[in-house]
Write a protein that holds these residues in place. Structure first.
Motif, PDB file in Angstrom:
ATOM      1  N   ARG A 111      26.794 -52.299  36.481  1.00 28.60           N
ATOM      2  CA  ARG A 111      28.054 -51.698  36.008  1.00 28.60           C
ATOM      3  C   ARG A 111      29.209 -52.593  35.912  1.00 28.60           C
ATOM      4  NH1 ARG A 111      32.366 -49.757  40.122  1.00 28.60           N
ATOM      5  NH2 ARG A 111      34.264 -49.754  38.677  1.00 28.60           N
ATOM      6  N   PHE A 112      29.423 -53.060  34.876  1.00 28.84           N
ATOM      7  CA  PHE A 112      30.709 -53.979  34.514  1.00 28.84           C
ATOM      8  C   PHE A 112      31.670 -53.377  33.619  1.00 28.84           C
ATOM      9  CE2 PHE A 112      29.868 -54.679  29.677  1.00 28.84           C
ATOM     10  CZ  PHE A 112      28.591 -54.079  29.765  1.00 28.84           C
ATOM     11  N   SER A 113      32.871 -54.183  33.553  1.00 31.36           N
ATOM     12  CA  SER A 113      33.883 -53.443  32.906  1.00 31.36           C
ATOM     13  C   SER A 113      34.177 -54.379  31.559  1.00 31.36           C
ATOM     14  CB  SER A 113      35.246 -53.285  33.695  1.00 31.36           C
ATOM     15  OG  SER A 113      35.957 -54.565  33.809  1.00 31.36           O
ATOM     16  N   ILE A 114      35.019 -53.823  30.572  1.00 33.58           N
ATOM     17  CA  ILE A 114      35.289 -54.505  29.137  1.00 33.58           C
ATOM     18  C   ILE A 114      36.755 -54.895  29.449  1.00 33.58           C
ATOM     19  CG2 ILE A 114      35.727 -54.354  26.843  1.00 33.58           C
ATOM     20  CD1 ILE A 114      33.174 -53.655  26.962  1.00 33.58           C
ATOM     21  N   SER A 115      37.023 -56.254  29.332  1.00 30.47           N
ATOM     22  CA  SER A 115      38.566 -56.751  29.161  1.00 30.47           C
ATOM     23  C   SER A 115      39.156 -55.907  28.007  1.00 30.47           C
ATOM     24  CB  SER A 115      38.311 -58.107  29.356  1.00 30.47           C
ATOM     25  OG  SER A 115      39.702 -58.625  28.985  1.00 30.47           O
ATOM     26  N   TRP A 116      39.992 -55.264  28.059  1.00 31.63           N
ATOM     27  CA  TRP A 116      40.595 -54.423  26.840  1.00 31.63           C
ATOM     28  C   TRP A 116      41.290 -55.858  26.090  1.00 31.63           C
ATOM     29  CZ3 TRP A 116      44.195 -49.803  28.116  1.00 31.63           C
ATOM     30  CH2 TRP A 116      44.748 -49.236  26.700  1.00 31.63           C
ATOM     31  N   TRP A 124      26.130 -50.097  32.208  1.00 27.75           N
ATOM     32  CA  TRP A 124      26.929 -49.149  32.248  1.00 27.75           C
ATOM     33  C   TRP A 124      28.413 -49.776  32.225  1.00 27.75           C
ATOM     34  CZ3 TRP A 124      26.540 -44.576  36.115  1.00 27.75           C
ATOM     35  CH2 TRP A 124      25.043 -44.209  36.170  1.00 27.75           C
ATOM     36  N   ILE A 125      29.148 -49.310  31.161  1.00 34.04           N
ATOM     37  CA  ILE A 125      30.491 -49.652  30.858  1.00 34.04           C
ATOM     38  C   ILE A 125      31.517 -49.040  31.484  1.00 34.04           C
ATOM     39  CG2 ILE A 125      32.095 -49.742  28.874  1.00 34.04           C
ATOM     40  CD1 ILE A 125      30.086 -51.152  27.259  1.00 34.04           C
ATOM     41  N   CYS A 126      32.364 -49.596  32.214  1.00 39.12           N
ATOM     42  CA  CYS A 126      33.775 -48.975  32.486  1.00 39.12           C
ATOM     43  C   CYS A 126      34.750 -49.659  31.602  1.00 39.12           C
ATOM     44  CB  CYS A 126      34.054 -49.275  33.939  1.00 39.12           C
ATOM     45  SG  CYS A 126      35.641 -48.774  34.603  1.00 39.12           S
ATOM     46  N   LEU A 127      35.528 -48.482  31.192  1.00 35.07           N
ATOM     47  CA  LEU A 127      36.541 -48.973  30.040  1.00 35.07           C
ATOM     48  C   LEU A 127      37.759 -49.728  30.647  1.00 35.07           C
ATOM     49  CD1 LEU A 127      36.831 -45.946  27.735  1.00 35.07           C
ATOM     50  CD2 LEU A 127      35.737 -47.892  27.264  1.00 35.07           C
ATOM     51  N   TYR A 128      38.236 -49.223  31.821  1.00 35.05           N
ATOM     52  CA  TYR A 128      39.260 -49.858  32.486  1.00 35.05           C
ATOM     53  C   TYR A 128      39.185 -50.135  34.145  1.00 35.05           C
ATOM     54  CZ  TYR A 128      44.465 -50.259  33.168  1.00 35.05           C
ATOM     55  OH  TYR A 128      45.484 -50.972  33.415  1.00 35.05           O
ATOM     56  N   VAL A 168      24.374 -48.714  24.512  1.00 36.70           N
ATOM     57  CA  VAL A 168      24.998 -48.415  25.841  1.00 36.70           C
ATOM     58  C   VAL A 168      25.210 -46.894  25.695  1.00 36.70           C
ATOM     59  CG1 VAL A 168      26.765 -48.531  27.477  1.00 36.70           C
ATOM     60  CG2 VAL A 168      26.099 -50.657  26.319  1.00 36.70           C
ATOM     61  N   LYS A 169      25.043 -46.129  26.934  1.00 35.14           N
ATOM     62  CA  LYS A 169      25.184 -44.503  26.831  1.00 35.14           C
ATOM     63  C   LYS A 169      25.902 -44.141  27.992  1.00 35.14           C
ATOM     64  CE  LYS A 169      22.529 -43.904  23.232  1.00 35.14           C
ATOM     65  NZ  LYS A 169      23.434 -43.756  22.284  1.00 35.14           N
ATOM     66  N   ARG A 170      25.852 -45.220  29.067  1.00 33.52           N
ATOM     67  CA  ARG A 170      26.771 -44.757  30.155  1.00 33.52           C
ATOM     68  C   ARG A 170      28.100 -45.308  30.056  1.00 33.52           C
ATOM     69  NH1 ARG A 170      24.728 -40.858  34.056  1.00 33.52           N
ATOM     70  NH2 ARG A 170      22.320 -41.054  33.936  1.00 33.52           N
ATOM     71  N   PHE A 171      28.886 -44.406  30.203  1.00 35.52           N
ATOM     72  CA  PHE A 171      30.273 -44.753  30.185  1.00 35.52           C
ATOM     73  C   PHE A 171      31.281 -44.366  31.293  1.00 35.52           C
ATOM     74  CE2 PHE A 171      28.827 -45.408  25.882  1.00 35.52           C
ATOM     75  CZ  PHE A 171      29.381 -46.487  25.441  1.00 35.52           C
ATOM     76  N   ALA A 172      32.081 -45.000  31.809  1.00 33.05           N
ATOM     77  CA  ALA A 172      33.221 -44.482  32.531  1.00 33.05           C
ATOM     78  C   ALA A 172      34.622 -44.621  32.027  1.00 33.05           C
ATOM     79  CB  ALA A 172      33.239 -45.005  34.094  1.00 33.05           C
TER      80      ALA A 172
END
Ligand code: FCB
Length: 458
Positions: free
Chosen positions: A82-87, A121-125, A163-167
């Motif tokens: 699980r990592f996050s994307i830097s907006w 697993w992507i976390c948007l924020y 990617v299918k998993r998003f938070a």
């Protein structure tokens, strides 16, 4: 015992073992390839906000070392990362034109993970709002809902093929309380109205992003991540008891209840009435697929009428066991929280963060012997298995964190990684806990290979 596990196994999917990180805490490369500033870049530059004056400018330099970091994940044996994307890396000004180089970084990371057999697993924020959007009002401004939905659409279209998993959000309770009411995190406000507005708009932004991701990604499995902890009063005094109830309301209820149950707790509904429009509650409670639980330690409050919310933080009782960063260690609280979350929200639960911090350092031989972390993980994973045995629908566990990293207000002082990072050379050294977790995952996989009904090892 075996029978109990069978009954609690609500899914045929193998249990997910993972590790978590977040963009600002590890990536560094703060101005590389067109990344714009986030509120954390700004906040770190305010005098006295971060221990030792640290910033995330370089952090673990994961932006340039992701291949090595994915190899560490592969050797750890995790199924998911699980990592996050830097907006502001994708959208340097928060909206408008995509920054192609920033977007390519996540293409490469995702491809590297998939090649290593690890599900992204992507976390948007995870807290790094583009500074340009804060300048336009940030979360206290209702337009933030649309900004976030557009960003979610962009992420879904760009990466949803792989990617299918998003938070949607990581810990809205934490970043709104600390960022807008206590001033301990970016953007550093102590403003009751800004806090209340942020609560409402982040809830709306969550709902809007769920819709956006559903539209953009076929078969997406969408969730949201909340940090839930028991809230205790610092004393038996009625005013401290009331303070703990207020903390519980904002920390534990203000986001999951409207998002998953479709209503605000009564007191909050009154406080938010000035910002609530018809249809808002329906818009924020869009159906989702999983609940992400971050859990560390019970938290404590005392009355304080000088604080903008009428309470202050209190330390845990000194006679209880503590971690290396002073947090109260109580695995039963984890077990009980898991059971309560599973019952209240009726969604599959993934533990998206759990772990412990300390002041780890290599010994003369270069070994990082973090026995405390092993003991903590052993006890907390055991508590999780107890919750499963009692019927909680828990589908996965992600340790916080893969790497030592920029720990917000504590800068680089507190280390939460399974892998030690020498910040002067950026060399990575797997700690003893890394080897312990790898062995734990491997023995679970081996048990499963012989009997598909075997529960994960406590
Ligand atoms: C959580 C945050 C994470 C990290 C851990 C220790 O609240 O989500 O970024 O700071 O605490």
């Amino acid at each position: 015992m075996r029978e109990q596990y069978r009954k609690s196994a609500k899914s045929d999917e193998p249990f997910v073992w993972g590790a978590s990180t977040s963009a600002y805490q590890i990536e560094g490369a703060a101005t590389a390839d067109g990344r714009g500033p986030s509120i954390w870049d700004t906040y770190c530059r305010q005098k006295g906000k971060i221990a030792n004056g640290d910033t995330g400018d370089i952090a673990c330099d994961h932006y340039h070392r992701y291949v090595e970091d994915v190899a560490l994940l592969r050797d750890l044996g995790v199924n998911a990362y699980r990592f996050s994307i830097s907006w502001p890396r994708l959208l340097p000004r928060g909206r408008g034109k995509l920054n192609p180089l920033g977007a390519t970084f996540y293409d490469r990371l995702i491809d590297e993970l998939l090649a290593a057999g690890i599900e992204p697993w992507i976390c948007l924020y995870h807290w790094d709002l583009p500074q340009a959007l804060d300048d336009e009002g940030g979360w206290p401004h209702r337009d933030s809902v649309g900004w976030f939905a557009d960003y979610a659409t962009l992420v879904g279209h760009r990466y949803g093929d792989r990617v299918k998993r998003f938070a949607t959000f990581n810990e809205p309770g934490v970043f709104s309380l600390f960022g807008y009411a206590f001033g301990w995190q970016a953007p550093g406000l102590t403003d009751r109205q800004a806090f209340l507005r942020s609560v409402h708009h982040v809830n709306l932004a969550h709902g809007a992003a769920v819709d956006a991701l559903r539209g953009a990604v076929r078969d997406a499995k969408i969730g949201v991540i909340h940090n839930l902890q028991p809230c205790h009063a610092a004393s038996d005094k009625p005013e401290d008891q009331a303070a703990a109830a207020t903390l519980d309301l904002y920390w534990n209820r203000a986001f999951p209840d409207p998002q998953m149950l479709g209503y605000y707790p009564e007191r909050l509904a009154d406080e938010l009435a000035p910002y609530t429009l018809p249809g808002d509650l329906a818009a924020m409670s869009r159906p989702i697929d999983w609940f992400g639980l971050n859990h560390y330690s019970p938290i404590y409050a005392r009355a304080d009428q000088t604080g903008v919310l009428g309470f202050a933080w209190a330390g845990p009782p000194p006679d209880l066991p503590h971690s290396g960063v002073g947090w109260h260690v109580q695995p039963e609280a984890f077990r009980d929280t898991l059971i309560a979350v599973s019952e209240r929200y009726r969604l599959p639960v993934y533990v998206t963060e759990n772990g412990t911090g300390g002041k780890d350092a290599p010994d003369a031989q270069g070994r990082v012997a973090d026995g405390d972390r092993i003991a903590y993980l052993d006890a907390y994973i055991g508590a999780m298995q107890e919750a499963r045995a009692r019927g909680a629908d828990i589908r996965g566990y992600f340790v916080w964190s893969l790497l030592d990293n920029f720990e917000w207000g504590s800068g680089y002082r507190d280390r939460f990684g399974l892998v030690y990072v020498d910040y002067s050379t950026l060399r990575r050294i797997p700690k003893d806990s890394y080897h312990w977790y790898a062995a734990h995952i491997a023995s679970d996989a081996a048990a499963r290979a012989t009997d598909p009904h075997t529960p994960p090892k406590p």
